[in-house]
Write a protein that holds these residues in place. Structure first.
Motif, PDB file in Angstrom:
ATOM      1  N   VAL A  90       0.980  -1.324   0.247  1.00  0.00           N
ATOM      2  CA  VAL A  90      -0.427  -0.474   0.405  1.00  0.00           C
ATOM      3  C   VAL A  90       0.571   1.412   0.295  1.00  0.00           C
ATOM      4  N   GLN A  91       1.887   0.970   0.122  1.00  0.00           N
ATOM      5  CA  GLN A  91       2.622   2.457   0.569  1.00  0.00           C
ATOM      6  C   GLN A  91       3.717   2.700  -0.643  1.00  0.00           C
ATOM      7  N   ALA A  92       3.674   1.721  -1.442  1.00  0.00           N
ATOM      8  CA  ALA A  92       4.513   1.378  -2.520  1.00  0.00           C
ATOM      9  C   ALA A  92       3.682   1.767  -3.674  1.00  0.00           C
ATOM     10  N   ALA A  93       2.149   1.961  -3.707  1.00  0.00           N
ATOM     11  CA  ALA A  93       1.226   1.921  -4.831  1.00  0.00           C
ATOM     12  C   ALA A  93      -0.311   3.171  -4.005  1.00  0.00           C
ATOM     13  N   ALA A  94       0.186   3.764  -3.184  1.00  0.00           N
ATOM     14  CA  ALA A  94      -0.552   4.796  -3.108  1.00  0.00           C
ATOM     15  C   ALA A  94      -0.290   5.862  -2.036  1.00  0.00           C
ATOM     16  N   GLY A  95      -0.609   7.183  -2.164  1.00  0.00           N
ATOM     17  CA  GLY A  95      -0.424   8.142  -0.553  1.00  0.00           C
ATOM     18  C   GLY A  95      -0.994   9.162  -0.796  1.00  0.00           C
ATOM     19  N   PRO A  96      -1.364  10.486  -0.889  1.00  0.00           N
ATOM     20  CA  PRO A  96      -2.248  11.646  -0.678  1.00  0.00           C
ATOM     21  C   PRO A  96      -2.468  11.326  -1.587  1.00  0.00           C
ATOM     22  N   GLY A  97      -4.027  11.803  -1.674  1.00  0.00           N
ATOM     23  CA  GLY A  97      -4.577  12.094  -3.320  1.00  0.00           C
ATOM     24  C   GLY A  97      -5.363  11.417  -3.271  1.00  0.00           C
ATOM     25  N   ASP A  98      -4.057   9.591  -3.291  1.00  0.00           N
ATOM     26  CA  ASP A  98      -5.019   8.491  -3.401  1.00  0.00           C
ATOM     27  C   ASP A  98      -5.956   6.932  -2.799  1.00  0.00           C
ATOM     28  N   GLU A  99      -6.328   6.331  -3.266  1.00  0.00           N
ATOM     29  CA  GLU A  99      -8.062   5.408  -2.839  1.00  0.00           C
ATOM     30  C   GLU A  99      -7.497   4.059  -2.532  1.00  0.00           C
ATOM     31  N   VAL A 100      -8.106   3.604  -1.734  1.00  0.00           N
ATOM     32  CA  VAL A 100      -7.770   2.355  -1.339  1.00  0.00           C
ATOM     33  C   VAL A 100      -8.953   1.633  -1.596  1.00  0.00           C
ATOM     34  N   VAL A 101      -9.588   0.660  -2.743  1.00  0.00           N
ATOM     35  CA  VAL A 101     -10.873   0.132  -1.912  1.00  0.00           C
ATOM     36  C   VAL A 101     -10.520  -1.264  -1.398  1.00  0.00           C
ATOM     37  N   TYR A 102     -11.929  -1.199   0.116  1.00  0.00           N
ATOM     38  CA  TYR A 102     -11.556  -2.454  -0.015  1.00  0.00           C
ATOM     39  C   TYR A 102     -13.323  -3.447   0.378  1.00  0.00           C
ATOM     40  N   ALA A 103     -13.353  -4.304   1.071  1.00  0.00           N
ATOM     41  CA  ALA A 103     -15.430  -4.834   1.409  1.00  0.00           C
ATOM     42  C   ALA A 103     -14.658  -4.164   3.179  1.00  0.00           C
ATOM     43  N   TRP A 104     -15.900  -3.756   3.350  1.00  0.00           N
ATOM     44  CA  TRP A 104     -16.156  -4.152   5.078  1.00  0.00           C
ATOM     45  C   TRP A 104     -17.585  -4.376   5.652  1.00  0.00           C
ATOM     46  N   ARG A 105     -17.316  -4.932   6.382  1.00  0.00           N
ATOM     47  CA  ARG A 105     -16.037  -5.386   7.016  1.00  0.00           C
ATOM     48  C   ARG A 105     -15.342  -6.654   6.497  1.00  0.00           C
ATOM     49  N   SER A 106     -13.538  -6.039   7.268  1.00  0.00           N
ATOM     50  CA  SER A 106     -12.743  -6.794   6.399  1.00  0.00           C
ATOM     51  C   SER A 106     -12.232  -7.304   6.972  1.00  0.00           C
ATOM     52  N   PHE A 107     -10.305  -7.817   6.359  1.00  0.00           N
ATOM     53  CA  PHE A 107      -9.648  -7.091   8.466  1.00  0.00           C
ATOM     54  C   PHE A 107      -9.524  -6.195   8.167  1.00  0.00           C
ATOM     55  N   GLU A 108      -9.153  -5.979  10.244  1.00  0.00           N
ATOM     56  CA  GLU A 108      -9.006  -4.550  10.646  1.00  0.00           C
ATOM     57  C   GLU A 108      -7.929  -3.855  10.740  1.00  0.00           C
ATOM     58  N   ALA A 109      -6.724  -4.322  10.073  1.00  0.00           N
ATOM     59  CA  ALA A 109      -5.495  -3.964   9.774  1.00  0.00           C
ATOM     60  C   ALA A 109      -5.826  -2.510   8.233  1.00  0.00           C
ATOM     61  N   TYR A 110      -6.485  -3.898   7.324  1.00  0.00           N
ATOM     62  CA  TYR A 110      -6.767  -2.186   6.148  1.00  0.00           C
ATOM     63  C   TYR A 110      -6.677  -0.623   6.790  1.00  0.00           C
ATOM     64  N   PRO A 111      -7.860  -0.277   7.198  1.00  0.00           N
ATOM     65  CA  PRO A 111      -7.984   1.145   7.089  1.00  0.00           C
ATOM     66  C   PRO A 111      -6.486   1.888   7.859  1.00  0.00           C
ATOM     67  N   LEU A 112      -5.955   1.107   8.793  1.00  0.00           N
ATOM     68  CA  LEU A 112      -4.549   1.399   9.652  1.00  0.00           C
ATOM     69  C   LEU A 112      -3.739   1.221   8.353  1.00  0.00           C
TER      70      LEU A 112
END
Length: 361
Positions: A90-112
């Motif tokens: 995630v750090q390699a691909a996304a930064g400020p202004g970018d978005e990461v899409v995932y299902a919710w609820r899913s693994f609770e570390a994703y939003p972190l």
């Protein structure tokens, strides 16, 4: 004067592992493998040279994993658990202004991990019953999307994505968007229709597939995860990694686990059989839980979650509680089955509203 911190990080609740249990209770809160550590793995740990740094490239382990996946060694990366690799990707691909899409609820570390990267989470609600809404996830992709995460079996709902569903989903994802297929519980999914990321990797250049030694192989305490994907993507993840994070005992143990894989997976078969009995017992007690494909089951208790958790704890069952949503219960020792089923039946009898939520799934 206080030190100035990033406000979004300061406001972020840290990841908290599953609650411990006292001697009279069963800890079913962390999706751990309950089988004792195999003697061969203990011997491998004992042979480690703890006064020396580990071999940072984990060459021997990556070579074995590359052979297993049918790829080159440069298309395999290892980390201190699959979660650490998720952070790196995630750090390699996304930064400020970018978005990461995932299902919710899913693994609770994703939003972190998304917040730490400075990116924005786009959480797509699961379908009734806890499955990913892959159509909605594809529709949520915009020109700001850099990463999409698909978790199968999904933690905590234990639902699975089929090969056909995944193929239809990938047909809608732009080739410039990184898709992370998180298969931490792959070995527990015996559905013949399941997606198998390692067979899909050749079809999608923007796909990476995560696996781990923590669950099926019982090495949770040593932290070894691995990922397969295009070498330039994994090079970026390696650049974001903490150096020397995969210790020598972890590398030796993972190699040994591959040597004795047949024995270890026989233990997985036992857990799958135990899971089937738990699922059948819960259904007979009046619960409607998603058919489990991971090493855990999901109680969708809704606003009665805290009350259900109290009953379970009174009966010596410590689960992972998601307030207002439900409780994830790991498949644990054989001795935990009867207390779990008895407590679940007592919940339905004493908390009718929880039973209603359960029947809604």
């Amino acid at each position: 004067m206080a030190v100035t911190l990033r406000p979004e990080i300061a406001a972020l609740p840290p990841y908290r592992q599953g609650r411990a249990a006292d001697a009279a209770a069963f800890k079913l809160s962390s999706n751990e493998n309950p089988r004792p550590t195999h003697p061969a793995i203990l011997a491998a740990i004992a042979e480690s040279h703890l006064n020396r740094y580990p071999e940072g490239a984990a060459t021997a382990l990556r070579t074995r994993l590359a052979e297993r996946a049918g790829v080159s060694i440069d298309e395999v990366h290892v980390g201190a658990g699959s979660s650490s690799i998720l952070y790196q990707l995630v750090q390699a691909a996304a930064g400020p202004g970018d978005e990461v899409v995932y299902a919710w609820r899913s693994f609770e570390a994703y939003p972190l991990m998304v917040t730490v990267a400075g990116a924005t989470s786009v959480q797509v609600p699961n379908l009734p019953g806890g499955h990913h809404d892959l159509d909605a996830m594809a529709a949520a992709i915009t020109d700001r999307t850099r990463v999409v995460v698909v978790c199968t079996p999904n933690n905590p709902t234990s639902t699975s994505v089929t090969a056909a569903q995944f193929s239809a989903f990938m047909a809608k994802v732009p080739a410039t968007v990184l898709v992370i297929l998180d298969e931490a519980y792959y070995e527990f999914d015996v559905d013949p229709q399941r997606v198998d990321g390692l067979t899909e990797i050749a079809n999608y250049p923007n796909l990476v597939v995560l696996r781990t030694f923590s669950k099926a192989f019982g090495l949770a305490g040593l932290r070894v995860g691995w990922v397969v994907g295009a070498s330039y993507i994994l090079d970026a993840a390696r650049s974001a990694a903490i150096p020397l994070a995969v210790t020598e005992p972890a590398q030796r143990s993972a190699l040994t686990a591959l040597d004795i894989e047949t024995e270890l997976l026989a233990g997985v078969d036992e857990l799958i059989e135990r899971r089937a009995r738990v699922f059948a017992g819960l259904t007979a007690a009046g619960w409607t839980v998603p058919e489990p494909h991971g090493n855990f089951v999901w109680f969708a208790a809704g606003d009665q979650t805290s009350a259900v958790a109290e009953v379970l704890e009174e009966d010596g069952i410590i689960g992972r509680v998601f307030a207002g949503e439900g409780i994830r219960i790991s498949i644990g020792e054989e001795g935990s089955v009867d207390p779990l089923l008895g407590s679940a039946a007592r919940v339905v009898q004493t908390l009718p509203k929880a039973g209603e939520n359960a029947r809604l799934g």
